[in-house]
Scaffold this motif. Sequence first.
Motif, mmCIF file in Angstrom:
data_model
loop_
_atom_site.group_PDB
_atom_site.id
_atom_site.type_symbol
_atom_site.label_atom_id
_atom_site.label_comp_id
_atom_site.label_asym_id
_atom_site.label_seq_id
_atom_site.Cartn_x
_atom_site.Cartn_y
_atom_site.Cartn_z
ATOM 1 N N SER A 174 0.818 -1.196 0.297
ATOM 2 C CA SER A 174 0.413 -0.278 0.462
ATOM 3 C C SER A 174 0.765 1.433 0.614
ATOM 4 C CB SER A 174 -0.880 0.462 1.460
ATOM 5 O OG SER A 174 -0.293 0.186 2.170
ATOM 6 N N ARG A 175 0.033 2.121 -0.793
ATOM 7 C CA ARG A 175 1.194 3.577 0.041
ATOM 8 C C ARG A 175 0.937 4.313 1.354
ATOM 9 N NH1 ARG A 175 4.073 4.765 -4.631
ATOM 10 N NH2 ARG A 175 5.066 6.234 -4.208
ATOM 11 N N THR A 176 2.428 4.860 0.912
ATOM 12 C CA THR A 176 2.694 5.156 2.964
ATOM 13 C C THR A 176 3.422 7.143 2.529
ATOM 14 O OG1 THR A 176 2.981 3.043 3.947
ATOM 15 C CG2 THR A 176 4.254 5.693 4.183
ATOM 16 N N ALA A 177 2.669 8.508 2.987
ATOM 17 C CA ALA A 177 2.841 8.888 3.037
ATOM 18 C C ALA A 177 2.794 10.111 4.226
ATOM 19 C CB ALA A 177 2.463 9.925 1.357
ATOM 20 N N PHE A 178 3.338 11.030 3.507
ATOM 21 C CA PHE A 178 3.465 12.040 5.321
ATOM 22 C C PHE A 178 4.182 13.214 5.085
ATOM 23 C CE2 PHE A 178 5.937 8.340 6.298
ATOM 24 C CZ PHE A 178 7.082 8.942 6.943
ATOM 25 N N ASP A 179 4.071 14.453 5.420
ATOM 26 C CA ASP A 179 4.961 15.058 5.790
ATOM 27 C C ASP A 179 6.290 15.109 7.031
ATOM 28 O OD1 ASP A 179 3.595 17.249 4.314
ATOM 29 O OD2 ASP A 179 2.912 18.244 5.324
ATOM 30 N N ILE A 180 7.316 15.268 6.767
ATOM 31 C CA ILE A 180 7.971 14.897 7.144
ATOM 32 C C ILE A 180 8.771 16.128 8.414
ATOM 33 C CG2 ILE A 180 10.363 14.510 7.719
ATOM 34 C CD1 ILE A 180 10.921 13.404 5.117
ATOM 35 N N CYS A 181 9.171 17.650 7.602
ATOM 36 C CA CYS A 181 9.218 18.479 8.329
ATOM 37 C C CYS A 181 8.973 20.490 7.311
ATOM 38 C CB CYS A 181 10.732 18.406 9.070
ATOM 39 S SG CYS A 181 11.758 18.491 7.536
ATOM 40 N N PRO A 182 9.523 20.961 7.717
ATOM 41 C CA PRO A 182 9.627 22.011 7.094
ATOM 42 C C PRO A 182 10.469 22.273 6.670
ATOM 43 C CG PRO A 182 9.507 22.972 9.374
ATOM 44 C CD PRO A 182 9.641 21.996 9.286
ATOM 45 N N PHE A 223 6.183 16.593 16.888
ATOM 46 C CA PHE A 223 6.164 16.777 16.316
ATOM 47 C C PHE A 223 6.005 14.550 15.715
ATOM 48 C CE2 PHE A 223 5.843 16.049 11.496
ATOM 49 C CZ PHE A 223 4.383 15.990 10.778
ATOM 50 N N TYR A 224 7.815 14.476 14.975
ATOM 51 C CA TYR A 224 8.326 14.139 15.124
ATOM 52 C C TYR A 224 8.901 13.059 15.358
ATOM 53 C CZ TYR A 224 10.932 17.985 12.923
ATOM 54 O OH TYR A 224 11.263 19.411 12.281
ATOM 55 N N LYS A 225 7.457 13.200 17.050
ATOM 56 C CA LYS A 225 7.557 10.901 17.761
ATOM 57 C C LYS A 225 6.479 10.607 16.582
ATOM 58 C CE LYS A 225 10.486 12.459 21.410
ATOM 59 N NZ LYS A 225 10.929 13.683 20.382
ATOM 60 N N ILE A 226 5.486 11.296 15.966
ATOM 61 C CA ILE A 226 3.971 10.749 15.955
ATOM 62 C C ILE A 226 4.154 10.610 14.337
ATOM 63 C CG2 ILE A 226 1.407 11.646 14.959
ATOM 64 C CD1 ILE A 226 2.136 14.482 16.678
ATOM 65 N N LYS A 227 2.958 9.067 14.775
ATOM 66 C CA LYS A 227 3.096 8.335 14.022
ATOM 67 C C LYS A 227 1.953 9.406 12.665
ATOM 68 C CE LYS A 227 3.790 3.951 16.357
ATOM 69 N NZ LYS A 227 3.398 2.567 16.669
ATOM 70 N N HIS A 228 2.734 8.304 11.413
ATOM 71 C CA HIS A 228 1.653 8.712 10.039
ATOM 72 C C HIS A 228 0.784 7.994 9.992
ATOM 73 C CE1 HIS A 228 3.072 5.038 8.014
ATOM 74 N NE2 HIS A 228 4.309 5.295 8.349
ATOM 75 N N PRO A 229 -0.693 8.470 9.571
ATOM 76 C CA PRO A 229 -0.438 9.471 8.899
ATOM 77 C C PRO A 229 -0.462 11.114 9.408
ATOM 78 C CG PRO A 229 -2.539 9.264 9.069
ATOM 79 C CD PRO A 229 -1.977 8.131 9.597
ATOM 80 N N LYS A 230 0.054 11.871 8.834
ATOM 81 C CA LYS A 230 0.495 13.804 10.000
ATOM 82 C C LYS A 230 0.597 14.617 9.104
ATOM 83 C CE LYS A 230 4.947 12.298 10.957
ATOM 84 N NZ LYS A 230 6.210 12.009 12.607
#
Length: 351
Positions: A174-182, A223-230
């Motif tokens: 399946s496809r996984t995607a999320f924002d990483i950082c600014p 934020f960086y410890k939160i699991k995706h989706p995010k």
Amino acid sequence: MKAIGLMSGTSLDGLDICLCDFTEKDGIWAFSILTAETIPYNPQWQERLTYNGSLSANELLALDHDYGILLGNMLQGFIQKNNIDAKSLSLISSHGHTYYHRPEQGFTFQLGNGPELFAKFQIPVVCDFRRQDVAMGGQGAPLVPIGDQLLFHKNEACLNFGGFANISFAENESRTAFDICPVNFVLNDLAKELGYDYDYQGLLASKGKVDIELLKKLNDLPFYKIKHPKSLGAEWVNENVFPLIENSGLGIFEKLRTMTEHVAIQVTAILNRYQIKNCMITGGGAYNAHLIQLIRSKTNCLIHIPEKEIVEYKEAVIFAFMGVLRLQGKHNVIGSVTGAPHSHSSGIIYS
């Protein structure tokens, strides 16, 4: 199908316009970019499009209306300049400009009045791709993975460096995607303190030294410890990142260098965690040679930067593609990516 994609990102550099030709054979999609251009925003529009939480309802509606007219005027200039026969177009697909993005509160808002575009061109317009997903419990972002999956599937992962860094890759079928950082949302803002629109090739950042204290504070953001989706929005950066940078007491070169190091650390942490072997990087940040060098030094992943048209217009291509899928009633938002209960066909159609 010929479609025009309109894309405006949080980096506020301008409106990307891309005329594409899409074909499908036996479920396999292909595309070609016929012509594309980025039309810069003037300083007044850059200021108007910068998030302002104190706008009244009347001011926000006026901004949405005015921006819809601006999009129409920019697009009309593009069509005339390139001698495009408007009657040959199947649709106009507009991302708009994300002004509010608060999926945790159940809402998101894209500027860019779709009816204004339809009224001007009398061509089907597809827009407002995010709100349906948020209403279904998703993040409303990221949206481009549908294009990564169907148009750019030869790459194991696709990483875009715009206002934010977002990644898309296949995981467990399946496809996984999320924002990483600014990324450019912060770097461009810092570069403007020195009178530049952006940090050309990262040359400004390369003059500074990494500040360990600020770097740790940035890397420790929850934020960086939160699991995706995010997903991330301007509001999050204004509330969490800029205060850390502004209160650091550092010089501008140290701020730029430390933020660039932060981006490289967060991006390579994802590449290494998921053991990604090859990754295509697009977006304005792909031209930041200093950042790319830092990333390559921290991972064994093969970093691939494609031709200029793809670097600069990949997202506009994909939003044009999303409009094509929407007109056909096909899924254009992937639920496994956004956190919605299932994939769906999203976007408002004016025709």
